[in-house]
Design a protein around this motif. Structure first.
Motif, mmCIF file in Angstrom:
data_model
loop_
_atom_site.group_PDB
_atom_site.id
_atom_site.type_symbol
_atom_site.label_atom_id
_atom_site.label_comp_id
_atom_site.label_asym_id
_atom_site.label_seq_id
_atom_site.Cartn_x
_atom_site.Cartn_y
_atom_site.Cartn_z
ATOM 1 N N LYS A 1 0.828 -1.210 0.000
ATOM 2 C CA LYS A 1 0.000 0.000 0.000
ATOM 3 C C LYS A 1 0.857 1.252 0.000
ATOM 4 C CE LYS A 1 -3.910 -2.033 2.380
ATOM 5 N NZ LYS A 1 -3.426 -3.353 2.700
ATOM 6 N N CYS A 2 2.055 1.059 -0.330
ATOM 7 C CA CYS A 2 2.970 2.209 -0.392
ATOM 8 C C CYS A 2 3.042 2.905 0.956
ATOM 9 C CB CYS A 2 2.519 3.176 -1.475
ATOM 10 S SG CYS A 2 2.532 2.461 -3.102
ATOM 11 N N LEU A 3 2.918 2.134 1.964
ATOM 12 C CA LEU A 3 3.012 2.724 3.298
ATOM 13 C C LEU A 3 4.150 2.091 4.093
ATOM 14 C CD1 LEU A 3 -0.658 3.257 4.410
ATOM 15 C CD2 LEU A 3 1.072 4.946 3.831
ATOM 16 N N LYS A 4 4.996 1.489 3.385
ATOM 17 C CA LYS A 4 6.149 0.918 4.073
ATOM 18 C C LYS A 4 7.405 1.285 3.310
ATOM 19 C CE LYS A 4 3.666 -2.786 6.207
ATOM 20 N NZ LYS A 4 3.553 -4.221 6.412
ATOM 21 N N LEU A 5 8.452 1.041 3.931
ATOM 22 C CA LEU A 5 9.700 1.409 3.274
ATOM 23 C C LEU A 5 9.949 0.573 2.035
ATOM 24 C CD1 LEU A 5 12.010 1.982 6.309
ATOM 25 C CD2 LEU A 5 10.851 3.634 4.882
ATOM 26 N N TYR A 6 9.199 -0.436 1.907
ATOM 27 C CA TYR A 6 9.341 -1.214 0.679
ATOM 28 C C TYR A 6 9.083 -0.307 -0.513
ATOM 29 C CZ TYR A 6 9.006 -5.432 3.532
ATOM 30 O OH TYR A 6 9.216 -6.433 4.441
ATOM 31 N N CYS A 7 8.176 0.560 -0.308
ATOM 32 C CA CYS A 7 7.822 1.467 -1.401
ATOM 33 C C CYS A 7 8.885 2.544 -1.529
ATOM 34 C CB CYS A 7 6.466 2.109 -1.132
ATOM 35 S SG CYS A 7 6.042 3.365 -2.349
ATOM 36 N N GLU A 8 9.378 2.642 -2.666
ATOM 37 C CA GLU A 8 10.439 3.641 -2.863
ATOM 38 C C GLU A 8 9.883 5.046 -2.730
ATOM 39 O OE1 GLU A 8 12.611 3.035 -6.369
ATOM 40 O OE2 GLU A 8 13.240 1.033 -5.806
ATOM 41 N N CYS A 9 8.730 5.209 -3.178
ATOM 42 C CA CYS A 9 8.131 6.539 -3.080
ATOM 43 C C CYS A 9 7.986 6.920 -1.613
ATOM 44 C CB CYS A 9 6.769 6.568 -3.764
ATOM 45 S SG CYS A 9 6.821 6.146 -5.507
ATOM 46 N N PHE A 10 7.387 6.063 -0.914
ATOM 47 C CA PHE A 10 7.171 6.317 0.494
ATOM 48 C C PHE A 10 8.495 6.490 1.214
ATOM 49 C CE2 PHE A 10 6.576 4.803 4.841
ATOM 50 C CZ PHE A 10 5.553 5.631 5.249
ATOM 51 N N ALA A 11 9.387 5.655 0.901
ATOM 52 C CA ALA A 11 10.695 5.718 1.542
ATOM 53 C C ALA A 11 11.392 7.020 1.212
ATOM 54 C CB ALA A 11 11.548 4.541 1.097
ATOM 55 N N ALA A 12 11.112 7.511 0.051
ATOM 56 C CA ALA A 12 11.786 8.739 -0.359
ATOM 57 C C ALA A 12 11.028 9.955 0.156
ATOM 58 C CB ALA A 12 11.872 8.788 -1.872
ATOM 59 N N GLY A 13 9.929 9.703 0.744
ATOM 60 C CA GLY A 13 9.176 10.826 1.283
ATOM 61 C C GLY A 13 8.368 11.565 0.238
ATOM 62 N N VAL A 14 7.969 10.875 -0.737
ATOM 63 C CA VAL A 14 7.160 11.533 -1.754
ATOM 64 C C VAL A 14 5.869 10.755 -1.962
ATOM 65 C CG1 VAL A 14 9.201 12.386 -2.890
ATOM 66 C CG2 VAL A 14 8.172 10.257 -3.620
ATOM 67 N N TYR A 15 4.927 11.471 -2.395
ATOM 68 C CA TYR A 15 3.664 10.798 -2.683
ATOM 69 C C TYR A 15 3.769 10.043 -3.993
ATOM 70 C CZ TYR A 15 1.396 13.625 0.860
ATOM 71 O OH TYR A 15 1.023 14.188 2.030
ATOM 72 N N CYS A 16 2.941 9.099 -4.078
ATOM 73 C CA CYS A 16 2.900 8.353 -5.328
ATOM 74 C C CYS A 16 2.154 9.200 -6.358
ATOM 75 C CB CYS A 16 2.188 7.022 -5.129
ATOM 76 S SG CYS A 16 3.208 5.797 -4.295
ATOM 77 N N ILE A 17 2.526 9.002 -7.532
ATOM 78 C CA ILE A 17 1.870 9.753 -8.582
ATOM 79 C C ILE A 17 1.505 8.842 -9.726
ATOM 80 C CG2 ILE A 17 2.868 11.974 -8.078
ATOM 81 C CD1 ILE A 17 5.116 11.308 -9.782
ATOM 82 N N GLU A 18 0.981 9.411 -10.683
ATOM 83 C CA GLU A 18 0.443 8.579 -11.755
ATOM 84 C C GLU A 18 1.404 7.522 -12.295
ATOM 85 O OE1 GLU A 18 -1.358 9.281 -16.027
ATOM 86 O OE2 GLU A 18 -1.880 10.713 -14.481
ATOM 87 N N PRO A 19 2.547 7.932 -12.618
ATOM 88 C CA PRO A 19 3.477 6.943 -13.158
ATOM 89 C C PRO A 19 3.670 5.749 -12.250
ATOM 90 C CG PRO A 19 4.526 9.092 -12.883
ATOM 91 C CD PRO A 19 3.080 9.271 -12.577
ATOM 92 N N CYS A 20 3.277 5.880 -11.057
ATOM 93 C CA CYS A 20 3.400 4.726 -10.175
ATOM 94 C C CYS A 20 2.403 3.663 -10.625
ATOM 95 C CB CYS A 20 3.100 5.122 -8.736
ATOM 96 S SG CYS A 20 4.381 6.118 -7.977
#
Ligand SMILES: [Zn+2]
Ligand SMILES: [Zn+2]
Ligand SMILES: [Zn+2]
Ligand SMILES: [Zn+2]
Ligand SMILES: [Zn+2]
Ligand SMILES: [Zn+2]
Length: 343
Positions: free
Chosen positions: A56-75
DNA sequence: GAGTTTGAAACT
DNA sequence: CAGTTTCAAACTC
């Protein structure tokens, strides 16, 4: 909760409108345009982001989340909660993870000079923010591939790494001499118009949500200077000679910002890259520390002195940190993790 | 494209 | 702490 209600999440956003297209010509001319990520040309947009399916992009697994950015369309994530509409959730989760490991979100690889973050004795002295989390723990990759975070981050392995058979091209754990420096395929998502658009949207969304001051200096901000190109020691695949790109991450944004400040940040497009960096001491003032300036003053007009370097990479850019062959590297800003004001 | 490998993150 | 599981990316085919 503690009194410090104002956790002051991430510092300031680093979005920067004024792209440094100035040098674009350079890059543009380059017939070589590397846009990797989902390379495989063919992919619709060359710049895709995370592909999280279960986090769910709420863990560090998610690069976006880990980078401190919101997910966006290209995700290509599924059930993504890492969106502005779930800001509260995102921030809460962030906080929690941060509590577990204060350096979790903090900064990525600190690639100041070739000196890798030495944890040894230095750690005792270091403010705790200069360093970076523990090194890699590679077992089978010999730190030769991007599986290794050190290598991926463009830094050599440090003593703190637990890698086995380290052969990091940027420097081995033991500091074996590095015949030729390695060079990662550096590329940032600048050309991704779509992304840019998204970014804008994102920014807007954020602003809409709450007024946030877009500043610079994100905890994770490895300065990146242009650096000479060097041949890669091991010719993996192909390393076509590429003109040194001066592309300094132009647009960037998306960092979570939750500082409520009704202040119309006035961006001042000031080209500071004009000057040669040869004798550039540390013009960049650690704006980060300005956190405690009295708000009474109200709006702080763009400080004449404050020359903030635009953190180019906010897209969790594995910015290979370019370091000139020389040692004119600007010491990475003492960016503190972001919050952790409490004690 | 699917499938494998990999090591961090998460969990126990 | 260490061992295991989970996870998404890097990689391979
Ligand atoms: Zn994600
Ligand atoms: Zn994403
Ligand atoms: Zn997502
Ligand atoms: Zn490694
Ligand atoms: Zn390492
Ligand atoms: Zn290593």
């Amino acid at each position: 909760m503690d009194g410090a209600e104002n956790g002051v999440q991430l510092a300031h956003d680093a979005s920067q409108e004024p792209a440094f297209i100035a040098n674009e010509e350079f890059n543009q001319n380059s017939p070589k345009k590397k846009r990797r990520r989902f390379e495989h040309a063919g992919e619709t947009e060359s710049c895709k982001r995370c592909n999280c399916k279960k986090s769910k992009c709420l863990k560090l697994y998610c690069e976006c989340f880990a980078a401190g950015v919101y997910c966006i369309e290209p995700c290509s994530c599924q059930e993504c909660f890492n969106k502005p509409i779930h800001e509260d959730t995102v921030l809460a989760t962030r906080k929690q993870i941060e509590s577990r490991n204060p350096l979790a979100f903090a900064p990525k690889v600190i690639r100041s000079s070739d000196s890798v973050p030495e944890l040894g004795e230095e750690s005792s002295k270091t403010p705790a923010s200069a360093r970076h989390k523990r090194g890699c723990n590679c077992k089978k990759s010999s730190c030769l591939k991007k599986y290794c975070e050190c290598y991926q981050g463009g830094v050599g392995c440090s003593i703190s790494c637990r890698c086995e058979g380290c052969k990091n091209a940027f420097g081995r754990k033991d500091g074996s001499f590095i015949g030729t420096e390695a060079e990662l395929d550096e590329e940032e998502a600048e050309a991704c118009e779509k992304s840019v658009a998204e970014k804008h949207q994102q920014k807007i969304e954020i602003q809409k949500n709450e007024e946030q001051r877009l500043d610079s200096a994100l905890p994770t901000t490895p300065l990146r200077l242009s650096r000479q190109m060097v041949s890669l020691p091991f010719s993996s695949k192909n390393k076509p000679p590429r003109s040194s790109v001066f592309s300094i991450g132009g647009s960037s944004s998306g960092l979570y910002t939750s500082q409520k400040l009704g202040k119309p940040n006035i961006l001042r497009p000031e080209s500071k890259f004009e000057r040669h960096s040869q004798t550039v001491p540390e013009d960049e003032m650690p704006e980060i520390l300005q956190g405690d300036r009295s708000p009474s003053t109200g709006v702080k007009t763009a400080s004449p002195n404050s020359k903030r370097v635009c953190p180019p990479n906010s897209d969790f850019g594995p910015s290979p940190g370019r370091r000139t062959g020389r040692k004119l590297i600007l010491q990475s800003i003492p960016s503190f993790p972001s919050l952790t004001p409490q004690h």
